[in-house]
Design a protein around this motif. Structure first.
Motif, PDB file in Angstrom:
ATOM      1  N   THR A   5      -8.224 -33.094  61.169  1.00 12.45           N
ATOM      2  CA  THR A   5      -9.551 -34.399  61.400  1.00 12.45           C
ATOM      3  C   THR A   5      -8.643 -35.247  60.426  1.00 12.45           C
ATOM      4  OG1 THR A   5     -11.400 -34.599  61.101  1.00 12.45           O
ATOM      5  CG2 THR A   5     -10.857 -33.180  59.936  1.00 12.45           C
ATOM      6  N   THR A   6      -9.707 -36.037  59.959  1.00 10.41           N
ATOM      7  CA  THR A   6      -9.703 -37.188  58.973  1.00 10.41           C
ATOM      8  C   THR A   6      -9.847 -36.913  57.773  1.00 10.41           C
ATOM      9  OG1 THR A   6     -11.252 -39.179  59.101  1.00 10.41           O
ATOM     10  CG2 THR A   6      -9.032 -38.781  60.979  1.00 10.41           C
ATOM     11  N   GLN A   7      -9.497 -37.195  57.265  1.00  6.09           N
ATOM     12  CA  GLN A   7     -10.457 -36.781  55.612  1.00  6.09           C
ATOM     13  C   GLN A   7     -11.186 -37.615  55.343  1.00  6.09           C
ATOM     14  OE1 GLN A   7      -8.453 -35.100  52.978  1.00  6.09           O
ATOM     15  NE2 GLN A   7     -10.755 -35.255  52.365  1.00  6.09           N
ATOM     16  N   THR A   8     -11.473 -39.202  55.647  1.00  2.00           N
ATOM     17  CA  THR A   8     -13.334 -39.598  55.816  1.00  2.00           C
ATOM     18  C   THR A   8     -14.408 -38.280  56.738  1.00  2.00           C
ATOM     19  OG1 THR A   8     -12.206 -42.122  55.705  1.00  2.00           O
ATOM     20  CG2 THR A   8     -14.382 -41.362  56.737  1.00  2.00           C
ATOM     21  N   VAL A  36      -6.660 -31.420  57.245  1.00  2.00           N
ATOM     22  CA  VAL A  36      -7.011 -32.803  57.356  1.00  2.00           C
ATOM     23  C   VAL A  36      -6.112 -33.728  57.140  1.00  2.00           C
ATOM     24  CG1 VAL A  36      -8.315 -34.108  55.549  1.00  2.00           C
ATOM     25  CG2 VAL A  36      -9.167 -31.698  56.135  1.00  2.00           C
ATOM     26  N   VAL A  37      -5.745 -34.755  57.914  1.00  2.00           N
ATOM     27  CA  VAL A  37      -4.911 -35.965  57.611  1.00  2.00           C
ATOM     28  C   VAL A  37      -5.443 -37.375  57.302  1.00  2.00           C
ATOM     29  CG1 VAL A  37      -3.357 -33.746  59.013  1.00  2.00           C
ATOM     30  CG2 VAL A  37      -4.656 -35.518  60.252  1.00  2.00           C
ATOM     31  N   ASP A  38      -4.028 -37.682  56.989  1.00  5.00           N
ATOM     32  CA  ASP A  38      -4.439 -39.442  57.269  1.00  5.00           C
ATOM     33  C   ASP A  38      -3.316 -39.897  56.636  1.00  5.00           C
ATOM     34  OD1 ASP A  38      -7.055 -39.809  56.870  1.00  5.00           O
ATOM     35  OD2 ASP A  38      -7.631 -39.258  54.526  1.00  5.00           O
ATOM     36  N   ASN A  39      -3.551 -40.731  58.117  1.00  4.73           N
ATOM     37  CA  ASN A  39      -2.537 -42.156  57.781  1.00  4.73           C
ATOM     38  C   ASN A  39      -0.775 -41.043  58.679  1.00  4.73           C
ATOM     39  OD1 ASN A  39      -3.362 -44.103  57.248  1.00  4.73           O
ATOM     40  ND2 ASN A  39      -3.617 -43.251  54.917  1.00  4.73           N
ATOM     41  N   GLY A  63     -11.955 -36.959  65.411  1.00  2.00           N
ATOM     42  CA  GLY A  63     -11.665 -38.371  64.571  1.00  2.00           C
ATOM     43  C   GLY A  63     -10.212 -39.491  65.825  1.00  2.00           C
ATOM     44  N   LEU A  65      -6.673 -39.938  66.346  1.00  2.00           N
ATOM     45  CA  LEU A  65      -6.301 -39.446  65.792  1.00  2.00           C
ATOM     46  C   LEU A  65      -4.775 -39.032  66.857  1.00  2.00           C
ATOM     47  CD1 LEU A  65      -7.233 -36.118  64.053  1.00  2.00           C
ATOM     48  CD2 LEU A  65      -6.495 -37.936  62.898  1.00  2.00           C
ATOM     49  N   SER A 123     -13.335 -37.826  70.169  1.00  2.00           N
ATOM     50  CA  SER A 123     -13.551 -39.267  69.583  1.00  2.00           C
ATOM     51  C   SER A 123     -14.287 -40.244  69.524  1.00  2.00           C
ATOM     52  CB  SER A 123     -12.110 -39.828  70.173  1.00  2.00           C
ATOM     53  OG  SER A 123     -11.647 -40.993  69.502  1.00  2.00           O
TER      54      SER A 123
END
Length: 177
Positions: A5-8, A36-39, A63, A65, A123
């Motif tokens: 998932t994303t950090q947000t 937790v991943v982003d970008n 999310g 992704l 999503s």
């Protein structure tokens, strides 16, 4: 089982995501990893999944992704150019994916091309008219939790079955409990 998932989303839904992870562990017995991943690019996400390969049966993207695309120059030699999102990219962990025309879209898949894991997605892409992405995912995770623990599903005699309309003649309602 790997949850990505994303950090947000994780910051906003940490309890719900952890409840989902506990539900999956309790019901299916899977060990759970949460990343937790982003970008991250699709390639980086795939490499993250490959790092868990020996212990992994499946993954869930919570999310929006990692969309990876595949293209065919002339689909079946009669439909022309086709391009589509291809989740096989994330489930075939030992296949070779190449972009021979170097346009940023994969066009060749070789080697062992069978998937090693399954992939699910939660999503909200295209659903902004229904509410915020965080709130929609929260509601779905809560609905999932309620389904597992407040329904008759826990009975060994019960199944959830989706039958396509053109197959419904094959099953009588009293045959499925």
């Amino acid at each position: 089982y790997l949850i990505i998932t994303t950090q947000t989303l994780f910051d906003s839904l940490q309890n719900e995501i952890k409840n989902y992870a506990e539900d999956v562990h309790t019901i299916h017995g899977y060990g759970i990893y949460i990343e937790v991943v982003d970008n991250m690019t699709p390639e980086q996400i795939r490499n993250l999944i490959i790092g868990y390969k020996t212990n992994l049966c499946g993954a869930m993207f919570i999310g929006d992704l990692g969309e990876s695309y595949f293209e065919i120059e002339d689909d079946y030699n009669k439909y022309g150019y086709r391009k589509w999102p291809c989740d096989l990219f994330f489930t075939d962990l030992d296949g070779i994916w190449t972009d021979e025309d170097e346009n940023g879209v994969y066009d060749k898949h070789t080697g062992n091309v069978a998937p090693e894991i399954f992939l699910g997605r939660l999503s909200t892409a295209g659903l902004s008219s229904l509410g915020s992405g965080v709130e929609l995912i929260r509601r779905q995770l809560e609905k999932s939790h309620q389904y597992w623990w407040n329904s008759s599903f826990l009975s060994a005699d019960t199944i959830l079955n989706y039958i396509d309309e053109d197959w419904n003649y094959m099953f009588l309602s009293n045959e499925i409990r």
